[in-house]
Design a protein around this motif. Structure first.
Motif, mmCIF file in Angstrom:
data_model
loop_
_atom_site.group_PDB
_atom_site.id
_atom_site.type_symbol
_atom_site.label_atom_id
_atom_site.label_comp_id
_atom_site.label_asym_id
_atom_site.label_seq_id
_atom_site.Cartn_x
_atom_site.Cartn_y
_atom_site.Cartn_z
ATOM 1 N N ASN A 221 19.974 44.887 -10.606
ATOM 2 C CA ASN A 221 19.356 43.655 -11.114
ATOM 3 C C ASN A 221 18.140 43.230 -10.308
ATOM 4 O OD1 ASN A 221 21.391 43.346 -13.101
ATOM 5 N ND2 ASN A 221 22.762 42.419 -11.595
ATOM 6 N N VAL A 222 17.858 43.925 -9.230
ATOM 7 C CA VAL A 222 16.761 43.532 -8.344
ATOM 8 C C VAL A 222 15.517 44.350 -8.681
ATOM 9 C CG1 VAL A 222 16.001 43.334 -5.949
ATOM 10 C CG2 VAL A 222 18.399 42.922 -6.533
ATOM 11 N N VAL A 223 14.392 43.678 -8.858
ATOM 12 C CA VAL A 223 13.106 44.334 -9.119
ATOM 13 C C VAL A 223 12.047 43.668 -8.250
ATOM 14 C CG1 VAL A 223 13.693 45.015 -11.486
ATOM 15 C CG2 VAL A 223 12.594 42.821 -11.060
ATOM 16 N N LYS A 245 9.225 42.736 -2.250
ATOM 17 C CA LYS A 245 8.032 43.577 -2.186
ATOM 18 C C LYS A 245 8.336 45.045 -2.477
ATOM 19 C CE LYS A 245 6.521 44.756 1.856
ATOM 20 N NZ LYS A 245 5.896 44.778 3.208
ATOM 21 N N GLU A 246 9.472 45.532 -2.023
ATOM 22 C CA GLU A 246 9.743 46.963 -2.126
ATOM 23 C C GLU A 246 11.247 47.196 -2.136
ATOM 24 O OE1 GLU A 246 8.792 51.092 0.394
ATOM 25 O OE2 GLU A 246 8.443 49.119 1.285
ATOM 26 N N ILE A 247 11.680 48.142 -2.965
ATOM 27 C CA ILE A 247 13.076 48.576 -2.990
ATOM 28 C C ILE A 247 13.083 50.059 -2.628
ATOM 29 C CG2 ILE A 247 15.175 48.815 -4.377
ATOM 30 C CD1 ILE A 247 14.023 46.606 -6.196
ATOM 31 N N ARG A 248 13.595 50.384 -1.455
ATOM 32 C CA ARG A 248 13.563 51.757 -0.979
ATOM 33 C C ARG A 248 14.704 52.565 -1.582
ATOM 34 N NH1 ARG A 248 11.987 50.463 5.374
ATOM 35 N NH2 ARG A 248 9.896 49.646 4.890
ATOM 36 N N LEU A 249 14.402 53.800 -1.945
ATOM 37 C CA LEU A 249 15.362 54.627 -2.661
ATOM 38 C C LEU A 249 16.411 55.252 -1.755
ATOM 39 C CD1 LEU A 249 12.929 56.466 -5.111
ATOM 40 C CD2 LEU A 249 14.261 54.386 -5.516
ATOM 41 N N ILE A 282 19.190 35.128 -0.613
ATOM 42 C CA ILE A 282 19.508 34.987 -2.039
ATOM 43 C C ILE A 282 18.302 35.491 -2.824
ATOM 44 C CG2 ILE A 282 20.060 33.406 -3.916
ATOM 45 C CD1 ILE A 282 21.303 31.537 -1.890
ATOM 46 N N ILE A 283 18.540 36.456 -3.703
ATOM 47 C CA ILE A 283 17.490 36.991 -4.575
ATOM 48 C C ILE A 283 17.796 36.536 -5.997
ATOM 49 C CG2 ILE A 283 16.351 39.063 -5.461
ATOM 50 C CD1 ILE A 283 17.196 40.482 -2.892
ATOM 51 N N PHE A 284 16.861 35.807 -6.601
ATOM 52 C CA PHE A 284 17.060 35.285 -7.943
ATOM 53 C C PHE A 284 16.662 36.354 -8.956
ATOM 54 C CE2 PHE A 284 16.465 31.646 -5.188
ATOM 55 C CZ PHE A 284 17.505 30.825 -5.578
ATOM 56 N N THR A 285 17.674 36.910 -9.624
ATOM 57 C CA THR A 285 17.430 38.009 -10.547
ATOM 58 C C THR A 285 16.949 37.523 -11.911
ATOM 59 O OG1 THR A 285 19.792 37.988 -11.117
ATOM 60 C CG2 THR A 285 19.076 39.505 -9.396
ATOM 61 N N LYS A 286 17.429 36.340 -12.341
ATOM 62 C CA LYS A 286 16.984 35.758 -13.610
ATOM 63 C C LYS A 286 16.887 34.258 -13.422
ATOM 64 C CE LYS A 286 18.980 39.223 -16.724
ATOM 65 N NZ LYS A 286 19.924 39.455 -17.840
#
Length: 412
Positions: A221-223, A245-249, A282-286
């Motif tokens: 859900n994180v972008v 900023k970045e989502i590492r694989l 807290i990351i707001f996904t929607k």
């Protein structure tokens, strides 16, 4: 007389039995009060939580390319430095000696080149007049070329020695703040196999980032670009804002728990955030603004036998959809018990209209377990039932007292 006495006894027994039934055996109707609310407009969001650490956006490790003893330090912890500023110096004695030796070798090679150049000129004149053989001429030419090569070789050695001498002075490669110092004056550093670290410099501490560890169940859900907030233990009452900023694989696996590193930009203009702080994120996904909201209790409420009989319960008609008409297909609804249906992706609420409890089907959106977004089915003016508050639980009405209990004397 005896018949009158018998009748009096019978009347007294009946009266006592009636009082006992009224105060102790009679089933009183539960007095309850419905809790209602009106749908309101507001914001609702779904989010994921994670933990992480605050760190500078860009960190540079400053070391030395030559071995030696630290003779001077011009920066320390928390020092603000500029690009090209002198930070430290190594003892130059040995490297300076290598430079002097290279200069002496160069002077010798240049002197030999001058001699061999003159010798070759003489041998060339003799060869042209036929006084010496071709072999003697070739030997003179070769000796001159070797002298020229020796000069070039010693020049290269001198440049290398002078370069190493310049490495004894360590300069800052960037503008920033010194986070760490790993050496002290008089300490020997060896650069044989790897570069020893002397300073760690953060480029700009007014721009920090948080390295969050997001669980694999939430990472879908994180972008990038999503809004984020976090707190740190040092300022528990302050909430800091950031952006993904970045989502590492590359995953991180610890005790069979898989997490993914997510980098969050965090402005630090007031310089409150310090490297290494632990952050609760807290990351707001929607997020939806100006949404029609009802409480989650309203969606869960279901009338039961505790309600007074005065309320007329009106359930949904079979086949009724959230739009108030028949569904488009049989897959859009599913039975939820006798006389109650709802859309496949919807819920239902109960609305109080006078003495009627009317069930209405709604389509819902986001649900944060406290509030629910209503997409359709309500206008915003309804009294939505959220629960039942019992005023009495089968006890005698307030103010009633048993005639068999002793009465407190009245105050005069």
């Amino acid at each position: 007389m005896r018949s009158k006495k018998t009748i009096g006894i019978i009347v007294s027994v009946v009266l006592v039995l009636g009082l006992v039934w009224y105060f102790f055996l009679r089933k009183t109707e539960n007095q309850v009060q419905l809790e209602t609310e009106k749908p309101v407009r507001g914001e609702i969001s779904t989010s994921v939580t994670a933990t992480g650490r605050v760190q500078p956006v860009d960190t540079v490790t400053v070391g030395t390319q030559v071995s030696g003893t630290i003779s001077a330090l011009y920066a320390d912890f928390n020092s603000t430095v500029k690009k090209g500023e002198l930070l430290a110096e190594l003892d130059k004695t040995l490297i300076q000696a290598t430079v002097d030796q290279a200069k002496a070798s160069l002077a010798q090679a240049q002197s030999n080149l001058v001699y061999q150049t003159g010798n070759f000129g003489r041998q060339k004149q003799l060869y042209e007049t036929g006084s010496i053989s071709k072999q003697a001429y070739d030997v003179a030419l070769n000796t001159l070329q070797v002298a020229q090569a020796n000069v070039n070789n010693t020049k290269a050695q001198l440049r290398s020695a002078e370069r190493n001498l310049s490495f004894t002075q360590i300069y800052s490669p960037i503008d920033g703040v010194v986070l760490g110092r790993s050496v002290s004056i008089g300490q020997t550093v060896a650069a044989s196999f790897n570069t020893p670290t002397i300073f760690t410099i953060a480029k700009d501490i007014t721009k920090m980032q948080v390295e969050a560890k997001v669980d694999e169940a939430d990472i879908g859900n994180v972008v990038t670009g999503q809004r984020s907030t976090f707190t740190v233990d040092a300022y528990i009452d302050d909430t800091f804002n950031g952006t993904v900023k970045e989502i590492r694989l590359q995953p991180s696996i610890s005790s069979n728990v898989v997490t993914y590193t997510t980098m969050i930009d965090a402005p630090n203009d007031d310089k409150k955030l310090k490297p290494g702080m632990t952050a609760s994120i807290i990351i707001f996904t929607k997020e939806v603004k100006n949404a029609l909201l009802v409480s989650a209790q309203a969606v869960k409420f279901m009338p039961d036998s505790t309600l007074p009989k005065k309320y007329q319960i009106v359930p949904l008609k079979r086949g009724e959809s959230a739009q108030g008409g028949p569904p488009k297909s049989g897959n859009d609804v599913k039975a939820k018990g006798k006389g109650k249906t709802e859309t496949k992706m919807g819920e239902s609420v109960w609305v109080l209209e006078g003495d009627q409890l009317i069930q209405k089907s709604i389509k819902t959106g986001l649900n944060d377990n406290t509030k629910v977004e209503v997409l359709s089915g309500l206008t915003g003016n309804e009294q939505v039932v959220t629960g039942v508050e019992a005023l009495t639980q089968g006890s005698k009405p307030a103010g009633a007292a048993s005639p068999f209990m002793p009465q407190r004397p009245k105050r005069r």
